[in-house]
Enzyme design. Structure first.
Site, PDB file in Angstrom:
ATOM      1  CB  CYS A   1      -3.745  54.999  33.653  1.00 28.39           C
ATOM      2  SG  CYS A   1      -3.083  56.256  32.543  1.00 28.39           S
ATOM      3  CG  MET A   2      -6.989  52.392  35.498  1.00 28.49           C
ATOM      4  SD  MET A   2      -9.441  50.984  35.046  1.00 28.49           S
ATOM      5  CE  MET A   2      -8.523  50.627  33.682  1.00 28.49           C
TER       6      MET A   2
END
Length: 407
Positions: free
Chosen positions: A397-398
């Protein structure tokens, strides 16, 4: 970086060469309990620890030979141009619902002395009402008292760089976020791909001016022939069809889009929170989605139409069929244990970032899943996750990969 090589993503596991990140900043300190829901956050993050954890994943990536780019630095390069700077601030204010002339003028004056990087950081952090002392009222909205503490909201989700855009082949989808709160995140990507010399003129398979939401966490490029997209809490069928149509209408080599219809709940907000690829023939998956999972294949049809078909059979069989593999191994988050699986999925046990075939980056807190990955010959590189995990997103996600080796 030459334009022709600035985006090249034809798989999920090829050697990662270049990635885009955003190191969390003061935006996560501008969250208070009363506004958690508004800002789409569940908890309050301790910034200093979050920065240390984010530096750990950056260091892991660099130690593996990955070039790490930061959103704030790319934007700072663009905003050296005064005209682009003014255009960006105006668009940012309008999308942040700052529409009255008096407030706009006050914010422009307030930001006047900020350098390019400081400007980007400030807009992400938010502008508190107490910071603007002299607003010359020019409309009713400038005069009415408002107890809300921000003129421009902070953007605490900014460290989840996977969602605003997605690299697919040699182009991107510039996404439409499902929640209005997050739509300003995509403005940064818009300006990078409009104006940065290394990234402008990149093909777009979807654009932020569309009406149907599509978020990057739902997009997995499984191979140079297959893209998987989640029908999720944040991505709708109409957007997936448009993305598929544009990919098939291009010179790209993709032949199939697989649409995964996953449960529409916040815990599984994107496909990559429950399913990621870790090796040529291995995936990690949250077992809670397997039974209700419907998969649809989308292919080129006649006369530029799409051919859409419901796929019968188990997920493992569908993946084997489309990836041309004799079999695939689904590694179940938490080892299939109900309690461990749900606990570790909540903290993104299935959200792995592959940096090469069979080598992934994971949160250290998901020890059951990580040990199971190792038992299946996956090398796991761990980092601390006390604070970053509070935002409900993991290593994938990051990060937004920009270049991977082709397989």
């Amino acid at each position: 970086m030459e334009n022709k090589k600035s985006i090249s993503i034809y798989n999920e596991i090829g050697k990662l060469r270049c990635v885009l990140l955003h190191r969390p900043g003061k935006e996560v300190e501008n969250i208070v309990p009363d506004y958690l829901r508004r800002l789409l956050f569940d908890e309050i993050v301790f910034l200093k620890q979050a920065e240390r954890e984010h530096d750990q994943i950056s260091d892991i990536l660099r130690s593996e030979g990955v070039k790490v780019l930061y959103l704030t630095e790319l934007m700072a390069e663009i905003l050296q141009d005064k005209d682009i700077r003014h255009e960006f601030i105006m668009e940012f204010m309008i999308e942040g619902k700052v529409t009255t002339k008096g407030l706009q003028e006050a914010i422009l004056e307030f930001l006047e002395d900020f350098g390019p990087k400081e400007l980007v950081e400030k807009l992400i952090a938010g502008i508190r009402s107490e910071e603007l002392k002299d607003i010359k009222p020019k409309a009713l909205g400038d005069m009415v008292k408002n107890p809300y503490p921000f003129y421009l909201d902070p953007i605490p989700n900014m460290y989840f760089q996977r969602d605003p855009f997605a690299s697919i082949g040699s182009g991107i989808s510039l996404n439409v976020m499902a929640n209005e709160t997050r739509n300003r995140e995509t403005i940064f990507a818009k300006y990078i791909f409009n104006y940065h010399p290394d990234f402008k003129d990149i093909p777009r398979w979807y654009n932020r001016d569309k009406t149907h939401p599509l978020e990057g966490g739902d997009i997995l490029v499984l191979s140079d022939k297959v893209v998987a997209v989640g029908l999720s809490h944040r991505t709708v069928p109409q957007a997936v069809e448009r993305l598929a149509f544009n990919l098939f209408d291009s010179d790209e080599c993709f032949e199939t889009v697989l649409a995964f219809d996953i449960p529409k709940v916040r815990a599984y907000m994107h496909l990559d929170t429950v399913f990621t690829m870790v090796d040529y023939d291995q995936f990690t998956i949250f077992p809670g989605i397997e039974t209700p999972l419907d998969v649809y294949s989308i292919k080129r049809g006649k006369n530029k139409n799409l051919e859409i078909k419901y796929e019968q059979g188990k997920l493992s069989s569908i993946l084997s069929k489309y990836l041309g593999l004799p079999s695939v191994n689904l590694i179940r988050c938490g080892g299939g244990d109900y309690i461990a699986a749900n606990r570790e999925q909540w903290n993104d046990g299935s959200n792995t970032l592959a940096i090469s075939p069979g080598k992934v980056v994971c949160y250290n807190r998901n020890h059951v899943t990580n040990e199971l990955l190792r038992k299946n010959n996956i090398e796991v590189l761990e980092f601390d996750s006390y604070e970053l995990s509070r935002g409900r997103g993991g290593p994938r996600c990051m990060s937004m990969p920009l270049i991977r080796d082709r397989l």
